[in-house]
Write an enzyme that holds these catalytic residues in place. Structure first.
Site, mmCIF file in Angstrom:
data_model
loop_
_atom_site.group_PDB
_atom_site.id
_atom_site.type_symbol
_atom_site.label_atom_id
_atom_site.label_comp_id
_atom_site.label_asym_id
_atom_site.label_seq_id
_atom_site.Cartn_x
_atom_site.Cartn_y
_atom_site.Cartn_z
ATOM 1 N N SER A 1 0.838 -1.198 0.000
ATOM 2 C CA SER A 1 0.000 0.000 0.000
ATOM 3 C C SER A 1 0.868 1.239 0.000
ATOM 4 O O SER A 1 2.014 1.219 0.439
ATOM 5 C CB SER A 1 -0.891 0.015 1.244
ATOM 6 O OG SER A 1 -0.119 0.286 2.412
ATOM 7 N N ASP A 2 0.298 2.343 -0.512
ATOM 8 C CA ASP A 2 0.890 3.626 -0.189
ATOM 9 C C ASP A 2 0.684 3.828 1.313
ATOM 10 O O ASP A 2 -0.146 3.157 1.937
ATOM 11 C CB ASP A 2 0.225 4.745 -0.990
ATOM 12 C CG ASP A 2 1.122 5.963 -1.132
ATOM 13 O OD1 ASP A 2 2.041 6.128 -0.310
ATOM 14 O OD2 ASP A 2 0.905 6.763 -2.059
ATOM 15 N N TRP A 3 1.424 4.750 1.894
ATOM 16 C CA TRP A 3 1.432 4.874 3.351
ATOM 17 C C TRP A 3 0.063 5.342 3.869
ATOM 18 O O TRP A 3 -0.430 6.398 3.493
ATOM 19 C CB TRP A 3 2.554 5.828 3.762
ATOM 20 C CG TRP A 3 3.847 5.127 4.080
ATOM 21 C CD1 TRP A 3 4.619 5.318 5.189
ATOM 22 C CD2 TRP A 3 4.524 4.105 3.320
ATOM 23 N NE1 TRP A 3 5.722 4.474 5.161
ATOM 24 C CE2 TRP A 3 5.696 3.722 4.032
ATOM 25 C CE3 TRP A 3 4.254 3.463 2.109
ATOM 26 C CZ2 TRP A 3 6.582 2.754 3.575
ATOM 27 C CZ3 TRP A 3 5.146 2.497 1.650
ATOM 28 C CH2 TRP A 3 6.277 2.151 2.369
ATOM 29 N N PHE A 4 -0.550 4.488 4.696
ATOM 30 C CA PHE A 4 -1.868 4.711 5.286
ATOM 31 C C PHE A 4 -2.991 4.661 4.245
ATOM 32 O O PHE A 4 -4.059 5.224 4.465
ATOM 33 C CB PHE A 4 -1.921 6.035 6.062
ATOM 34 C CG PHE A 4 -0.969 6.106 7.212
ATOM 35 C CD1 PHE A 4 -1.283 5.526 8.434
ATOM 36 C CD2 PHE A 4 0.253 6.749 7.080
ATOM 37 C CE1 PHE A 4 -0.384 5.582 9.510
ATOM 38 C CE2 PHE A 4 1.150 6.814 8.139
ATOM 39 C CZ PHE A 4 0.828 6.221 9.358
ATOM 40 N N ALA A 5 -2.753 3.986 3.124
ATOM 41 C CA ALA A 5 -3.782 3.904 2.080
ATOM 42 C C ALA A 5 -4.767 2.767 2.306
ATOM 43 O O ALA A 5 -5.785 2.695 1.624
ATOM 44 C CB ALA A 5 -3.122 3.729 0.713
#
Length: 802
Positions: free
Chosen positions: A232-236
């Site tokens: 994932s992108d960060w916190f996605a």
């Protein structure tokens, strides 16, 4: 035993909890290991134009001092090199720096399309053209991974703006998705086998990317054969169990232990199969096994900095050189104007911001090359307003000089990750300075720094313009080399430069509505629109001048009659007809002459970068396949080559076609041609612009246009934004709390502070965990959502849970 077999054997020894633990990171940058099974923790970290490794690796927001690394030209700059070998060389160098710092995966490159010149993160992306972006990225990935360091190809997919990027839905038709927004990813996946792919924040076809099985599994794995790991992108991550089932292997960063616990619970209650978890755990284990172990490698700093200087020069674009004003020479009495000459803008702000080894200062580099100069600031770095005193001083310095070098462009606060630009304007202080100096000296060269196209109302007033984009830490030295003739400007524009942002095809629908952004321009992005609509631009795609001249001749096609299963060889001869060595980018475009299928006037399908000595000539060859002539047929769901007439065009830009040849193609596959004249007539005549009525865009989508606004009174969710909840007292309190937390975290970094301030209104509630690490859990955020929805007792019960 290969890596995948070994990984499977290790996973077979894991407990359920251990398998689940591998599905999320250890902290902000590390993946978890399992000591008893010999699996070490490995590190991933930001790129893509250099290594951004934090000195304090577990910092929750990624904000701390970084380990110094060579800052290479950003993507927007180096894409202009059109030089595959250079990208491979730079990728290899960055891979070496990752080896020294024991980094397993570099988070990049970004191959999202430049849909609008206003996207704040365009400096991190290569091009408006998927073929160019895919080829350049492939070379870069091959270079990085040659050092046994992985990359994370991002942001998958259709992440083309920063405004509401964590929640917005990118609304487009299937054919546009396939032809414009997927091909760069597909090319890299198929040609370079990146170790990982990073999914984006946004929604596609009604579903978040992290939950989009069609995107992450059906297309990426089944169609393209991707065998690596999806992170994932960060916190996605929106729903950890649901996203895991959809094809998201690794959640980054570590959010809280409940993510792993929810996976365990899902397996135990049967909502997630053990087989699915085993596959994911095997992919993570394979990545850990594949990562290079510390080997004591040390890279050559001086060699990397020389490469960065050469890369910046080969990527710089000479936009104007009236009367052969450039190159200058050190014997001239020169004026150097503009604070950027002392404080160059060389990279963008946000997660890719690198701590450089040593920043070259243009003013000092010009002095080192022997230039006789006098300097004036011209404008203040901390204000956009013209300073009459500084402008007057600059004019006094410039008057009577044999040549004037004026440094201008876009300051840091004009473009960054986290927010989009409002327009293409340069600071008024820069514009007024250029106008004033042009009145006292007509031998004026403007050197531009910035990550994206700028409005240039002053362009006709000056004889010379050199575009450096964001050229990395050695851009000052490269700039001096170019201005004084020690190097030839080798860059050609990897994106079109319209006169204003209002000319851009996406203008009327960027950045969109609270819930959606409509890609009404469809296939007509960048030069595909300008060339088809025959709209004038400031500078066209592929444009750039040299200090020498080139002649094109002897176009040959291996055949003028072919089937879609055949290959076509195209050759031509290029000669340097000038008096000095220089570089040329030869571009091949394909134009389908069929008028039934909706198509752009032409599309880039090949390019070659040549360096020729004075008088030297060389024959170059291109090989085209059926796919290079194809469009995506949404009815038959495959790439189809229509029978008919095509034109092969060789040019030095999309507007300067030097050679052309006709080709007749016969298709071996019968498929109904998508004739949209009746339902979408506006797309067939773009001479009046892109004015697409709702009913025609809906017809193109093949379904109703999704809702643009949140329905009043609808229930809040974890994905509701700060703006959505501002009408509730609890919402206003949470916004105040978020602002306070953000200010404390980024108080020492003005760039990050601006980025967070701009992003906060659009952040979903689930991001509370990011802003208050360790002090609130996902369950408690769910409790806040219940309170916002008026469910008092349920909300309090969840808030009390740990």
């Amino acid at each position: 035993m290969d890596i995948n077999e070994k990984a499977r054997s290790i996973v077979a020894q894991m407990t359920l909890a251990e398998k689940a633990s591998l599905c999320s990171g250890k902290d902000f940058w590390y993946l978890k290991g399992i000591e008893r099974l010999g699996l070490p923790e490995i590190m991933v970290t930001d790129g893509p134009h250099g290594l951004r490794k934090q000195a304090a690796a577990s910092n929750q927001l990624g904000i701390s001092r970084n380990v110094p690394a060579v800052c290479f030209p950003t993507a927007s700059a180096i894409a202009c090199s059109f030089d595959r070998s250079l990208l491979h060389e730079v990728g290899k160098a960055i891979g070496e720096e990752c080896r020294q710092e024991n980094v397993a995966v570099l988070l990049g490159p970004g191959v999202n399309m430049k849909r609008s010149p206003l996207c704040g993160r365009n400096f991190e992306y290569y091009s408006e053209d998927p073929y160019l972006a895919g080829e350049i990225a492939t070379a870069f990935v091959d270079g990085v991974q040659s050092q046994n360091v992985g990359v994370s190809l991002k942001h998958f997919a259709a992440n083309n703006q920063e405004t509401r990027r964590t929640s917005v839905e990118s609304v487009m038709d299937e054919r546009t998705f396939r032809e414009i927004y997927l091909p760069a990813f597909e090319r890299v996946v198929k040609k370079s086998s990146p170790w990982t792919v990073m999914c984006s924040y946004n929604r596609l076809f009604g579903q978040y990317a992290c939950l989009n099985k069609r995107l992450l599994t059906d297309i990426l794995r089944t169609e393209w054969g991707f065998e690596g790991l999806v992170m994932s992108d960060w916190f996605a991550t929106v729903d950890r169990v649901g996203s895991l089932a959809a094809g998201l292997d690794l959640e980054m960063p570590h959010v809280e232990d409940t993510s792993d616990a929810r996976i365990v619970q899902a397996v135990e209650d049967g909502s997630l199969s053990m087989e699915t978890l085993d596959i994911v755990a095997t992919r993570v284990t394979s990545l850990i096994l594949r990562a290079a172990q510390p080997d004591g490698f040390t890279y050559d700093v001086d060699a990397h900095r020389l490469l960065a200087r050469r890369a910046a020069a080969r990527s710089a674009v000479l936009l104007k050189n009236k009367g052969g004003l450039l190159p200058g020479n050190p014997a001239q009495k020169a004026a150097v104007i503009g604070a950027f000459a002392l404080h160059p803008r060389y990279q963008g702000s946000g997660s890719s911001k690198i701590e450089p080894i040593k920043l070259d200062v243009p003013l000092e580099e010009l002095k080192l090359l022997g230039l006789d100069l006098e300097y004036a600031d011209g404008y203040r770095m901390d204000s956009d307003l013209p300073d009459p005193g500084l402008i007057e001083q600059a004019c006094r310095v410039a008057a009577g000089r044999e040549i004037v070098y004026l440094f201008a462009g876009l300051p840091d606060n004009y473009e960054a990750e986290g927010f989009d630009r409002e327009n293409m304007s340069m600071p008024a202080s820069h514009v007024e300075l250029i106008k004033a100096v042009s009145r006292v000296n007509d031998r004026l060269v403007v050197i531009l720094f910035g990550g994206a196209p700028m409005e240039m109302t002053w362009a006709d007033l000056v004889p010379g313009i050199l575009l450096m984009y964001l050229g990395g830490e050695a851009c000052g030295g490269a700039c001096a080399d170019l201005l004084l003739g020690m190097a030839d400007p080798g860059g050609r524009l990897a994106e079109s430069w319209p006169f204003t942002d209002a000319n851009a095809p996406s203008h009327a629908h960027f950045p969109g509505y609270p819930l959606t952004v409509e890609y009404r321009e469809a296939l007509f992005i960048g030069y595909r629109y300008y060339d088809t609509a025959r709209k004038a631009v400031r500078y066209p795609f592929g444009y750039g001048l040299s200090y020498t001249q080139f002649a094109y001749s002897d176009l040959e096609l291996s055949t003028q009659e072919m089937k879609d299963t055949d290959t076509l060889t195209v050759s031509c001869r290029i000669k340097n007809t000038g008096r000095r060595a220089g570089s040329e980018v030869v571009q091949l475009y394909i134009s389908c002459r069929d008028k039934v299928i909706l198509r752009a006037e032409q599309e880039l399908r090949g390019f070659e970068k040549l360096h020729l000595e004075a008088g030297e000539s060389r024959t170059i060859h291109f090989t085209l396949s059926g796919r290079d002539l194809a469009y995506y047929n949404t009815q038959s769901k495959h790439w189809h080559v229509a029978s008919g007439e095509y034109e092969v065009r060789i040019g030095e830009s999309s507007r300067e076609i030097r050679l052309s040849g006709r080709l007749h193609v016969e298709s071996t596959i019968q498929a109904p041609l998508p004739d949209l004249h009746q339902v979408c007539p506006a797309y067939y005549d773009l001479s009046k612009g892109l004015n697409i009525p709702d009913e025609q865009f809906s017809a193109l989508l093949g379904k109703p246009i999704p809702p643009r606004q949140r329905q009043k009174g609808s229930a809040h969710t974890l994905n509701s934004t700060m703006t959505d909840i501002q009408d509730r007292w609890l919402g206003r309190y949470l916004i105040k709390l978020m602002n306070k937390k953000a200010e404390a975290l980024v108080k020492d970094d003005p760039g990050m502070k601006l980025m967070i301030e701009k992003m906060l209104p659009d952040l979903p509630l689930r991001f509370l965990i990011m802003m208050a690490p360790g002090s609130i859990t996902l369950t408690q955020v769910e409790g806040l959502v219940e309170l916002l929805n008026g469910h008092l007792f349920k909300g309090i019960r969840l808030l009390r849970k740990k």
